[in-house]
Design an enzyme around this catalytic site. Structure first.
Site, PDB file in Angstrom:
ATOM      1  N   LYS A 163       2.072  -7.615   4.858  1.00  0.00           N
ATOM      2  CA  LYS A 163       1.618  -6.395   4.187  1.00  0.00           C
ATOM      3  C   LYS A 163       2.756  -5.400   4.240  1.00  0.00           C
ATOM      4  O   LYS A 163       3.535  -5.390   5.192  1.00  0.00           O
ATOM      5  CB  LYS A 163       0.392  -5.805   4.908  1.00  0.00           C
ATOM      6  CG  LYS A 163      -0.496  -4.965   4.031  1.00  0.00           C
ATOM      7  CD  LYS A 163      -1.514  -5.810   3.285  1.00  0.00           C
ATOM      8  CE  LYS A 163      -2.436  -5.013   2.413  1.00  0.00           C
ATOM      9  NZ  LYS A 163      -3.548  -5.821   1.898  1.00  0.00           N
ATOM     10  N   VAL A 188     -13.898  -3.540  -9.123  1.00  0.00           N
ATOM     11  CA  VAL A 188     -14.632  -4.729  -8.663  1.00  0.00           C
ATOM     12  C   VAL A 188     -16.147  -4.520  -8.762  1.00  0.00           C
ATOM     13  O   VAL A 188     -16.868  -5.356  -9.321  1.00  0.00           O
ATOM     14  CB  VAL A 188     -14.259  -5.077  -7.199  1.00  0.00           C
ATOM     15  CG1 VAL A 188     -15.031  -6.308  -6.724  1.00  0.00           C
ATOM     16  CG2 VAL A 188     -12.752  -5.304  -7.060  1.00  0.00           C
ATOM     17  N   GLY A 239     -16.272   0.684  -9.164  1.00  0.00           N
ATOM     18  CA  GLY A 239     -14.944   0.760  -9.754  1.00  0.00           C
ATOM     19  C   GLY A 239     -14.568  -0.580 -10.347  1.00  0.00           C
ATOM     20  O   GLY A 239     -15.411  -1.301 -10.909  1.00  0.00           O
ATOM     21  N   ARG A 253     -19.846   7.681 -13.931  1.00  0.00           N
ATOM     22  CA  ARG A 253     -19.505   6.252 -13.926  1.00  0.00           C
ATOM     23  C   ARG A 253     -20.724   5.413 -13.558  1.00  0.00           C
ATOM     24  O   ARG A 253     -21.034   4.415 -14.205  1.00  0.00           O
ATOM     25  CB  ARG A 253     -18.380   6.025 -12.910  1.00  0.00           C
ATOM     26  CG  ARG A 253     -17.839   4.629 -12.919  1.00  0.00           C
ATOM     27  CD  ARG A 253     -16.692   4.478 -11.953  1.00  0.00           C
ATOM     28  NE  ARG A 253     -15.510   5.220 -12.367  1.00  0.00           N
ATOM     29  CZ  ARG A 253     -14.396   5.306 -11.651  1.00  0.00           C
ATOM     30  NH1 ARG A 253     -14.308   4.710 -10.492  1.00  0.00           N
ATOM     31  NH2 ARG A 253     -13.360   5.995 -12.096  1.00  0.00           N
ATOM     32  N   THR A 292     -11.873 -10.963  -7.893  1.00  0.00           N
ATOM     33  CA  THR A 292     -12.495 -10.551  -6.629  1.00  0.00           C
ATOM     34  C   THR A 292     -13.997 -10.443  -6.838  1.00  0.00           C
ATOM     35  O   THR A 292     -14.799 -10.931  -6.024  1.00  0.00           O
ATOM     36  CB  THR A 292     -11.913  -9.193  -6.175  1.00  0.00           C
ATOM     37  OG1 THR A 292     -10.497  -9.317  -6.059  1.00  0.00           O
ATOM     38  CG2 THR A 292     -12.492  -8.767  -4.836  1.00  0.00           C
ATOM     39  N   LYS A 298      -7.095 -14.073   6.286  1.00  0.00           N
ATOM     40  CA  LYS A 298      -7.677 -14.237   4.945  1.00  0.00           C
ATOM     41  C   LYS A 298      -7.124 -15.490   4.265  1.00  0.00           C
ATOM     42  O   LYS A 298      -7.875 -16.298   3.711  1.00  0.00           O
ATOM     43  CB  LYS A 298      -7.348 -13.007   4.114  1.00  0.00           C
ATOM     44  CG  LYS A 298      -7.882 -13.002   2.708  1.00  0.00           C
ATOM     45  CD  LYS A 298      -7.591 -11.615   2.137  1.00  0.00           C
ATOM     46  CE  LYS A 298      -8.328 -11.328   0.886  1.00  0.00           C
ATOM     47  NZ  LYS A 298      -8.522  -9.899   0.677  1.00  0.00           N
ATOM     48  N   ALA A 355     -16.690   0.179  -2.004  1.00  0.00           N
ATOM     49  CA  ALA A 355     -15.925   1.422  -2.175  1.00  0.00           C
ATOM     50  C   ALA A 355     -14.921   1.549  -1.044  1.00  0.00           C
ATOM     51  O   ALA A 355     -13.759   1.180  -1.175  1.00  0.00           O
ATOM     52  CB  ALA A 355     -16.870   2.611  -2.213  1.00  0.00           C
ATOM     53  N   ASN A 408     -12.592  -3.590   1.901  1.00  0.00           N
ATOM     54  CA  ASN A 408     -11.806  -4.058   3.043  1.00  0.00           C
ATOM     55  C   ASN A 408     -12.230  -3.312   4.304  1.00  0.00           C
ATOM     56  O   ASN A 408     -12.673  -2.174   4.221  1.00  0.00           O
ATOM     57  CB  ASN A 408     -10.324  -3.795   2.794  1.00  0.00           C
ATOM     58  CG  ASN A 408      -9.694  -4.885   1.945  1.00  0.00           C
ATOM     59  OD1 ASN A 408      -9.926  -6.073   2.172  1.00  0.00           O
ATOM     60  ND2 ASN A 408      -8.913  -4.489   0.965  1.00  0.00           N
ATOM     61  N   ARG A 457       0.848  -1.201   0.000  1.00  0.00           N
ATOM     62  CA  ARG A 457       0.000   0.000   0.000  1.00  0.00           C
ATOM     63  C   ARG A 457       0.878   1.244   0.000  1.00  0.00           C
ATOM     64  O   ARG A 457       1.878   1.285   0.721  1.00  0.00           O
ATOM     65  CB  ARG A 457      -0.875  -0.043   1.258  1.00  0.00           C
ATOM     66  CG  ARG A 457      -1.730   1.179   1.472  1.00  0.00           C
ATOM     67  CD  ARG A 457      -2.757   0.937   2.567  1.00  0.00           C
ATOM     68  NE  ARG A 457      -3.728  -0.089   2.174  1.00  0.00           N
ATOM     69  CZ  ARG A 457      -4.917  -0.267   2.747  1.00  0.00           C
ATOM     70  NH1 ARG A 457      -5.288   0.488   3.752  1.00  0.00           N
ATOM     71  NH2 ARG A 457      -5.745  -1.219   2.336  1.00  0.00           N
TER      72      ARG A 457
HETATM   73  P1  NAD Z   1     -11.699   1.231  -7.260  1.00  0.00           P
HETATM   74  O1  NAD Z   1     -10.899   2.394  -6.786  1.00  0.00           O
HETATM   75  O2  NAD Z   1     -11.497   0.736  -8.650  1.00  0.00           O
HETATM   76  O3  NAD Z   1     -13.264   1.559  -7.101  1.00  0.00           O
HETATM   77  C1  NAD Z   1     -13.818   2.194  -5.998  1.00  0.00           C
HETATM   78  C2  NAD Z   1     -15.048   2.960  -6.494  1.00  0.00           C
HETATM   79  O4  NAD Z   1     -15.729   3.476  -5.353  1.00  0.00           O
HETATM   80  C3  NAD Z   1     -14.723   4.145  -7.397  1.00  0.00           C
HETATM   81  O5  NAD Z   1     -15.565   4.109  -8.526  1.00  0.00           O
HETATM   82  C4  NAD Z   1     -15.017   5.358  -6.510  1.00  0.00           C
HETATM   83  O6  NAD Z   1     -15.441   6.486  -7.259  1.00  0.00           O
HETATM   84  C5  NAD Z   1     -16.119   4.809  -5.621  1.00  0.00           C
HETATM   85  N1  NAD Z   1     -16.327   5.492  -4.345  1.00  0.00           N
HETATM   86  C6  NAD Z   1     -15.401   6.024  -3.516  1.00  0.00           C
HETATM   87  N2  NAD Z   1     -16.005   6.544  -2.427  1.00  0.00           N
HETATM   88  C7  NAD Z   1     -17.334   6.313  -2.572  1.00  0.00           C
HETATM   89  C8  NAD Z   1     -18.466   6.610  -1.790  1.00  0.00           C
HETATM   90  N3  NAD Z   1     -18.381   7.239  -0.623  1.00  0.00           N
HETATM   91  N4  NAD Z   1     -19.692   6.229  -2.269  1.00  0.00           N
HETATM   92  C9  NAD Z   1     -19.816   5.597  -3.443  1.00  0.00           C
HETATM   93  N5  NAD Z   1     -18.762   5.309  -4.219  1.00  0.00           N
HETATM   94  C10 NAD Z   1     -17.542   5.661  -3.801  1.00  0.00           C
HETATM   95  O7  NAD Z   1     -11.448   0.080  -6.191  1.00  0.00           O
HETATM   96  P2  NAD Z   1     -11.668  -1.489  -6.346  1.00  0.00           P
HETATM   97  O8  NAD Z   1     -10.387  -2.129  -6.789  1.00  0.00           O
HETATM   98  O9  NAD Z   1     -12.931  -1.741  -7.101  1.00  0.00           O
HETATM   99  O10 NAD Z   1     -11.850  -1.920  -4.819  1.00  0.00           O
HETATM  100  C11 NAD Z   1     -13.007  -1.541  -4.081  1.00  0.00           C
HETATM  101  C12 NAD Z   1     -12.862  -1.971  -2.631  1.00  0.00           C
HETATM  102  O11 NAD Z   1     -12.616  -3.371  -2.560  1.00  0.00           O
HETATM  103  C13 NAD Z   1     -11.689  -1.323  -1.875  1.00  0.00           C
HETATM  104  O12 NAD Z   1     -12.085  -1.186  -0.521  1.00  0.00           O
HETATM  105  C14 NAD Z   1     -10.591  -2.357  -1.991  1.00  0.00           C
HETATM  106  O13 NAD Z   1      -9.648  -2.254  -0.932  1.00  0.00           O
HETATM  107  C15 NAD Z   1     -11.402  -3.640  -1.869  1.00  0.00           C
HETATM  108  N6  NAD Z   1     -10.773  -4.821  -2.476  1.00  0.00           N
HETATM  109  C16 NAD Z   1     -10.422  -4.804  -3.794  1.00  0.00           C
HETATM  110  C17 NAD Z   1      -9.820  -5.931  -4.358  1.00  0.00           C
HETATM  111  C18 NAD Z   1      -9.430  -5.968  -5.815  1.00  0.00           C
HETATM  112  O14 NAD Z   1      -9.139  -7.067  -6.325  1.00  0.00           O
HETATM  113  N7  NAD Z   1      -9.431  -4.846  -6.521  1.00  0.00           N
HETATM  114  C19 NAD Z   1      -9.593  -7.084  -3.571  1.00  0.00           C
HETATM  115  C20 NAD Z   1      -9.998  -7.068  -2.224  1.00  0.00           C
HETATM  116  C21 NAD Z   1     -10.583  -5.931  -1.694  1.00  0.00           C
END
Ligand code: NAD
Length: 351
Positions: free
Chosen positions: A79, A185, A183, A209, A151, A67, A239, A262, A43
């Site tokens: 981490k 996921v 986003g 979006r 995911t 996990k 998010a 998370n 991170r």
């Molecule tokens: P991303 O940044 O691609 O998408 C996040 C989305 O959430 C964005 O579109 C953003 O505009 C939106 N957002 C932010 N704040 C918001 C709010 N208050 N209300 C509504 N929408 C909001 O992230 P991601 O990779 O899709 O991951 C999403 C979550 O899942 C994160 O918490 C990440 O840590 C967790 N996660 C992701 C993965 C992975 O494989 N990418 C794996 C495990 C956990």
């Protein structure tokens, strides 16, 4: 204080490096290698103090141990946090990542990393120039690429299992599912839910979006401020963390919380608050393990796509087992997940 944090931590090893050229504190926390080499993302973030960065790395590292164990794959938890003064770009970023790659390489096979908040597949390619154990590098570099689609697939299976537990059938036809954050996921999850016949509601702080996705899959858009309190069968936080807290939980009007974000619970007591409100909670580190399953499975365990899909479906099986045990033992689903993971860790410590 850094010393106090390190002294009181129950993990195995902390590597601390101060990077003079960038003013970055680098913390690599290896929490447990009892079940195998320790894996977890890198991170990059700004923190008020270096100790805040270390604390974040320690907390995330222990969560990775749970996990990996809950997912039943033979790895431990780690981490890394790069506590930067500000997020670097261009050449400055590349040079920082190469120096970090040297630190990671000094830890050898027992520190295996991948992307996390503010680090990308391209960043993994750079770190991979120096460290041999970097997951989710680009396919051009022989890596497994973006974990997001996997995911999302795991969360989809987890939602079906949760719906089956709560309503007696896994059929999503007509079930209302609110995806908060579309986003990497969340968008893919929303697509799969729509395909399965669910009544999908999407919300994002980026209205364009959310709107474009809604038009494409036939979903409805919910303004971000209306998410908490909206009536639906499933609320899927995809998010940010900590959306489940003392203030929001009493306002929830859903039967299930199951999403990829998370650290969804702001504090441990929120698991009790959810269960007290009659809401079935899919523990976040269990339901969002699909990316880890795909990356570590394909890159380290030699799984083919069919095996990966079986293991992603296994996210649903894990949740079914957790729900069963939570009811039998009269504990929260969060407590049942932790018991399951700790039991696997104990077995490994005896062998
Ligand atoms: P991303 O940044 O691609 O998408 C996040 C989305 O959430 C964005 O579109 C953003 O505009 C939106 N957002 C932010 N704040 C918001 C709010 N208050 N209300 C509504 N929408 C909001 O992230 P991601 O990779 O899709 O991951 C999403 C979550 O899942 C994160 O918490 C990440 O840590 C967790 N996660 C992701 C993965 C992975 O494989 N990418 C794996 C495990 C956990």
């Amino acid at each position: 204080m850094l010393e106090d944090l390190i002294r009181s931590w129950d993990g195995e090893e902390v590597a601390v490096h101060y990077d003079h050229p960038s003013g970055t504190w680098m913390f690599v926390c290896i929490h447990s290698s009892r079940r195998g080499p320790a894996g977890g993302g890198t991170r990059m973030n700004t923190y008020a103090t270096p100790a805040d960065g270390l604390e974040d790395a320690m907390r995330l590292s222990s969560a990775m141990t749970l996990k990996m164990a809950a997912t039943d794959i033979p790895f431990g938890g780690a981490k890394a946090v790069l506590a930067v003064p500000s997020l670097p770009e261009g050449d400055e970023r590349r040079r920082l990542l190469l120096r970090y790659g040297d630190l990671a390489a000094s830890l050898g096979r027992n520190f295996q990393t991948g992307p996390d908040v503010n680090t990308t597949i391209a960043d993994m390619d750079v770190i991979g120039e120096r460290h041999a154990h970097v997951f989710c590098q680009s396919e051009a570099r022989g890596g497994s690429g973006d974990p997001g689609p996997y995911t999302a697939r795991g969360v989809f299976h987890g939602i079906r299992a949760s719906v089956a537990h709560a309503f007696g059938t896994a059929d999503l036809d007509g079930r209302s599912v609110l995806v908060q954050g579309v986003g990497d996921v969340g968008a893919r999850l929303a697509e799969q839910l729509a395909e399965a016949g669910a009544d999908v509601l999407v919300s994002d702080i980026d209205p364009a979006r959310a709107g474009a996705l809604a038009d494409r899959i036939g979903a409805s858009v919910v303004p971000p401020e209306s998410v908490i309190g909206l009536e639906c069968d499933v609320y899927a936080p995809c998010a940010l963390g900590a959306t489940l807290n003392a203030e929001t939980i009493p306002q929830l009007r859903c039967r299930i919380v199951a999403g990829c974000a998370n650290n969804q619970l702001a504090e441990a007591a929120d698991a009790d608050r959810l269960s007290g409100a009659g809401i079935l909670y899919a523990p976040d580190y269990v339901i969002n393990a699909g990316g880890v399953i795909h990356a570590w499975g394909t890159e380290s365990l030699g799984w083919d796509p069919e095996t990966v899909e079986t293991r992603l479906a296994g996210v649903g099986d894990s949740l079914r087992e957790i729900y069963r045990r939570a009811e039998a033992d009269r504990v929260t689903t969060e407590a049942a997940a932790e018991r399951l993971a700790r039991a696997r860790l104990d077995v490994n410590s005896r062998t």
